[in-house]
Design a protein around this motif. Structure first.
Motif, PDB file in Angstrom:
ATOM      1  N   GLY A  58       0.811  -1.207   0.000  1.00  0.00           N
ATOM      2  CA  GLY A  58       0.000   0.000   0.000  1.00  0.00           C
ATOM      3  C   GLY A  58       0.844   1.257   0.000  1.00  0.00           C
ATOM      4  O   GLY A  58       2.071   1.220   0.040  1.00  0.00           O
ATOM      5  N   ARG A  59       0.162   2.379  -0.024  1.00  0.00           N
ATOM      6  CA  ARG A  59       0.841   3.674   0.019  1.00  0.00           C
ATOM      7  C   ARG A  59       1.471   3.885   1.380  1.00  0.00           C
ATOM      8  O   ARG A  59       0.868   3.584   2.400  1.00  0.00           O
ATOM      9  N   LEU A  60       2.654   4.465   1.350  1.00  0.00           N
ATOM     10  CA  LEU A  60       3.363   4.769   2.591  1.00  0.00           C
ATOM     11  C   LEU A  60       3.282   6.249   2.899  1.00  0.00           C
ATOM     12  O   LEU A  60       3.423   7.081   2.016  1.00  0.00           O
ATOM     13  N   GLY A  61       3.059   6.543   4.157  1.00  0.00           N
ATOM     14  CA  GLY A  61       3.122   7.903   4.657  1.00  0.00           C
ATOM     15  C   GLY A  61       3.908   7.869   5.945  1.00  0.00           C
ATOM     16  O   GLY A  61       4.078   6.810   6.555  1.00  0.00           O
ATOM     17  N   LYS A  62       4.410   8.998   6.364  1.00  0.00           N
ATOM     18  CA  LYS A  62       5.165   9.034   7.609  1.00  0.00           C
ATOM     19  C   LYS A  62       4.217   8.787   8.780  1.00  0.00           C
ATOM     20  O   LYS A  62       3.144   9.378   8.860  1.00  0.00           O
ATOM     21  N   ALA A  63       4.594   7.892   9.663  1.00  0.00           N
ATOM     22  CA  ALA A  63       3.775   7.570  10.838  1.00  0.00           C
ATOM     23  C   ALA A  63       3.731   8.775  11.773  1.00  0.00           C
ATOM     24  O   ALA A  63       4.737   9.459  11.980  1.00  0.00           O
ATOM     25  N   SER A  64       2.570   9.029  12.341  1.00  0.00           N
ATOM     26  CA  SER A  64       2.429  10.141  13.282  1.00  0.00           C
ATOM     27  C   SER A  64       2.979   9.740  14.648  1.00  0.00           C
ATOM     28  O   SER A  64       3.097   8.556  14.967  1.00  0.00           O
ATOM     29  N   ASN A  65       3.293  10.732  15.457  1.00  0.00           N
ATOM     30  CA  ASN A  65       3.754  10.462  16.822  1.00  0.00           C
ATOM     31  C   ASN A  65       2.693   9.702  17.609  1.00  0.00           C
ATOM     32  O   ASN A  65       3.018   8.821  18.410  1.00  0.00           O
ATOM     33  N   GLN A  66       1.414  10.028  17.387  1.00  0.00           N
ATOM     34  CA  GLN A  66       0.339   9.331  18.093  1.00  0.00           C
ATOM     35  C   GLN A  66       0.295   7.854  17.703  1.00  0.00           C
ATOM     36  O   GLN A  66       0.118   6.985  18.564  1.00  0.00           O
ATOM     37  N   GLN A  67       0.456   7.554  16.425  1.00  0.00           N
ATOM     38  CA  GLN A  67       0.485   6.153  15.988  1.00  0.00           C
ATOM     39  C   GLN A  67       1.644   5.413  16.646  1.00  0.00           C
ATOM     40  O   GLN A  67       1.473   4.286  17.129  1.00  0.00           O
ATOM     41  N   LEU A  68       2.801   6.043  16.671  1.00  0.00           N
ATOM     42  CA  LEU A  68       3.979   5.410  17.269  1.00  0.00           C
ATOM     43  C   LEU A  68       3.779   5.190  18.760  1.00  0.00           C
ATOM     44  O   LEU A  68       4.115   4.117  19.287  1.00  0.00           O
ATOM     45  N   GLU A  69       3.224   6.184  19.459  1.00  0.00           N
ATOM     46  CA  GLU A  69       2.937   6.038  20.894  1.00  0.00           C
ATOM     47  C   GLU A  69       1.982   4.869  21.143  1.00  0.00           C
ATOM     48  O   GLU A  69       2.187   4.076  22.061  1.00  0.00           O
ATOM     49  N   THR A  70       0.940   4.785  20.330  1.00  0.00           N
ATOM     50  CA  THR A  70      -0.070   3.741  20.512  1.00  0.00           C
ATOM     51  C   THR A  70       0.506   2.346  20.293  1.00  0.00           C
ATOM     52  O   THR A  70       0.263   1.435  21.078  1.00  0.00           O
ATOM     53  N   VAL A  71       1.294   2.183  19.248  1.00  0.00           N
ATOM     54  CA  VAL A  71       1.795   0.859  18.884  1.00  0.00           C
ATOM     55  C   VAL A  71       3.069   0.479  19.625  1.00  0.00           C
ATOM     56  O   VAL A  71       3.218  -0.654  20.075  1.00  0.00           O
ATOM     57  N   PHE A  72       3.991   1.424  19.783  1.00  0.00           N
ATOM     58  CA  PHE A  72       5.301   1.114  20.346  1.00  0.00           C
ATOM     59  C   PHE A  72       5.500   1.609  21.776  1.00  0.00           C
ATOM     60  O   PHE A  72       6.508   1.313  22.396  1.00  0.00           O
ATOM     61  N   GLY A  73       4.561   2.411  22.272  1.00  0.00           N
ATOM     62  CA  GLY A  73       4.684   2.941  23.622  1.00  0.00           C
ATOM     63  C   GLY A  73       5.631   4.112  23.717  1.00  0.00           C
ATOM     64  O   GLY A  73       5.946   4.580  24.810  1.00  0.00           O
ATOM     65  N   THR A  74       6.112   4.597  22.588  1.00  0.00           N
ATOM     66  CA  THR A  74       7.011   5.740  22.535  1.00  0.00           C
ATOM     67  C   THR A  74       6.963   6.333  21.135  1.00  0.00           C
ATOM     68  O   THR A  74       6.615   5.634  20.182  1.00  0.00           O
ATOM     69  N   SER A  75       7.322   7.598  21.024  1.00  0.00           N
ATOM     70  CA  SER A  75       7.454   8.203  19.704  1.00  0.00           C
ATOM     71  C   SER A  75       8.909   8.595  19.444  1.00  0.00           C
ATOM     72  O   SER A  75       9.204   9.249  18.456  1.00  0.00           O
ATOM     73  N   LYS A  76       9.813   8.167  20.325  1.00  0.00           N
ATOM     74  CA  LYS A  76      11.242   8.450  20.137  1.00  0.00           C
ATOM     75  C   LYS A  76      11.753   7.580  18.983  1.00  0.00           C
ATOM     76  O   LYS A  76      11.717   6.350  19.057  1.00  0.00           O
ATOM     77  N   ASP A  77      12.228   8.241  17.937  1.00  0.00           N
ATOM     78  CA  ASP A  77      12.583   7.532  16.714  1.00  0.00           C
ATOM     79  C   ASP A  77      13.605   6.416  16.923  1.00  0.00           C
ATOM     80  O   ASP A  77      13.454   5.329  16.367  1.00  0.00           O
ATOM     81  N   VAL A  78      14.605   6.629  17.741  1.00  0.00           N
ATOM     82  CA  VAL A  78      15.631   5.614  17.966  1.00  0.00           C
ATOM     83  C   VAL A  78      15.023   4.362  18.605  1.00  0.00           C
ATOM     84  O   VAL A  78      15.330   3.239  18.208  1.00  0.00           O
ATOM     85  N   GLU A  79      14.139   4.544  19.576  1.00  0.00           N
ATOM     86  CA  GLU A  79      13.506   3.406  20.249  1.00  0.00           C
ATOM     87  C   GLU A  79      12.567   2.654  19.305  1.00  0.00           C
ATOM     88  O   GLU A  79      12.539   1.423  19.296  1.00  0.00           O
ATOM     89  N   VAL A  80      11.792   3.393  18.508  1.00  0.00           N
ATOM     90  CA  VAL A  80      10.867   2.756  17.568  1.00  0.00           C
ATOM     91  C   VAL A  80      11.642   1.980  16.511  1.00  0.00           C
ATOM     92  O   VAL A  80      11.321   0.823  16.218  1.00  0.00           O
ATOM     93  N   VAL A  81      12.675   2.586  15.957  1.00  0.00           N
ATOM     94  CA  VAL A  81      13.489   1.917  14.944  1.00  0.00           C
ATOM     95  C   VAL A  81      14.116   0.641  15.508  1.00  0.00           C
ATOM     96  O   VAL A  81      14.100  -0.409  14.855  1.00  0.00           O
ATOM     97  N   ALA A  82      14.639   0.702  16.719  1.00  0.00           N
ATOM     98  CA  ALA A  82      15.235  -0.487  17.339  1.00  0.00           C
ATOM     99  C   ALA A  82      14.210  -1.603  17.498  1.00  0.00           C
ATOM    100  O   ALA A  82      14.513  -2.781  17.245  1.00  0.00           O
ATOM    101  N   LYS A  83      12.979  -1.258  17.876  1.00  0.00           N
ATOM    102  CA  LYS A  83      11.929  -2.277  18.024  1.00  0.00           C
ATOM    103  C   LYS A  83      11.554  -2.877  16.682  1.00  0.00           C
ATOM    104  O   LYS A  83      11.342  -4.090  16.573  1.00  0.00           O
ATOM    105  N   ILE A  84      11.466  -2.038  15.651  1.00  0.00           N
ATOM    106  CA  ILE A  84      11.137  -2.563  14.322  1.00  0.00           C
ATOM    107  C   ILE A  84      12.252  -3.478  13.823  1.00  0.00           C
ATOM    108  O   ILE A  84      11.986  -4.543  13.261  1.00  0.00           O
ATOM    109  N   LEU A  85      13.496  -3.101  14.046  1.00  0.00           N
ATOM    110  CA  LEU A  85      14.614  -3.949  13.635  1.00  0.00           C
ATOM    111  C   LEU A  85      14.589  -5.288  14.366  1.00  0.00           C
ATOM    112  O   LEU A  85      14.916  -6.324  13.795  1.00  0.00           O
ATOM    113  N   GLU A  86      14.202  -5.265  15.622  1.00  0.00           N
ATOM    114  CA  GLU A  86      14.181  -6.481  16.436  1.00  0.00           C
ATOM    115  C   GLU A  86      12.996  -7.382  16.095  1.00  0.00           C
ATOM    116  O   GLU A  86      13.143  -8.604  15.990  1.00  0.00           O
ATOM    117  N   LEU A  87      11.811  -6.798  15.901  1.00  0.00           N
ATOM    118  CA  LEU A  87      10.590  -7.584  15.762  1.00  0.00           C
ATOM    119  C   LEU A  87      10.058  -7.696  14.334  1.00  0.00           C
ATOM    120  O   LEU A  87       9.173  -8.505  14.073  1.00  0.00           O
TER     121      LEU A  87
END
Length: 119
Positions: A58-87
């Motif tokens: 599908g089409r990609l758009g930049k994830a909002s801070n709210q989406q990141l908070e909801t899914v990853f529990g944080t909107s800090k880019d380094v923490e989110v990226v590390a979780k995506i790399l891991e999982l």
């Protein structure tokens, strides 16, 4: 020939088509998988996290801070990226080029003096 790209895709709910994606350097990502001391700045193309409600094609758009908070529990880019790399799961493909896949488009424009040239 277009260069290859690698993205890592995280889907937090297997029943949902929502995906979170990051683009990575394939060689550095392979090293990172074996050695977590490899700096993230060498692994990712950028710290932008992309979102698609339509799955991996599908089409990609930049994830909002709210989406990141909801899914990853944080909107800090380094923490989110590390979780995506891991999982996340790896998907490789061909690079996207300007003009819908015509790698010579930009070259042909420059030969004519640019997109607005020749007027």
């Amino acid at each position: 020939m277009p260069a290859s790209i690698t993205k890592v895709i995280y889907q937090h709910d297997h029943r949902s088509t929502d995906t979170y994606e990051i683009f990575v350097n394939p060689e550095a990502f392979k090293k990172y998988q074996d050695d977590r001391s490899v700096p993230l700045v060498e692994v990712v193309s950028s710290f932008d996290v992309f979102f698609s409600p339509e799955g991996t094609n599908g089409r990609l758009g930049k994830a909002s801070n709210q989406q990141l908070e909801t899914v990853f529990g944080t909107s800090k880019d380094v923490e989110v990226v590390a979780k995506i790399l891991e999982l996340g799961k790896v998907q490789e493909g061909k690079a996207i080029t300007a003009g819908g896949g015509n790698p010579s488009l930009n070259e042909s424009r420059s030969e004519r003096g640019g997109a607005a040239g020749g007027r």
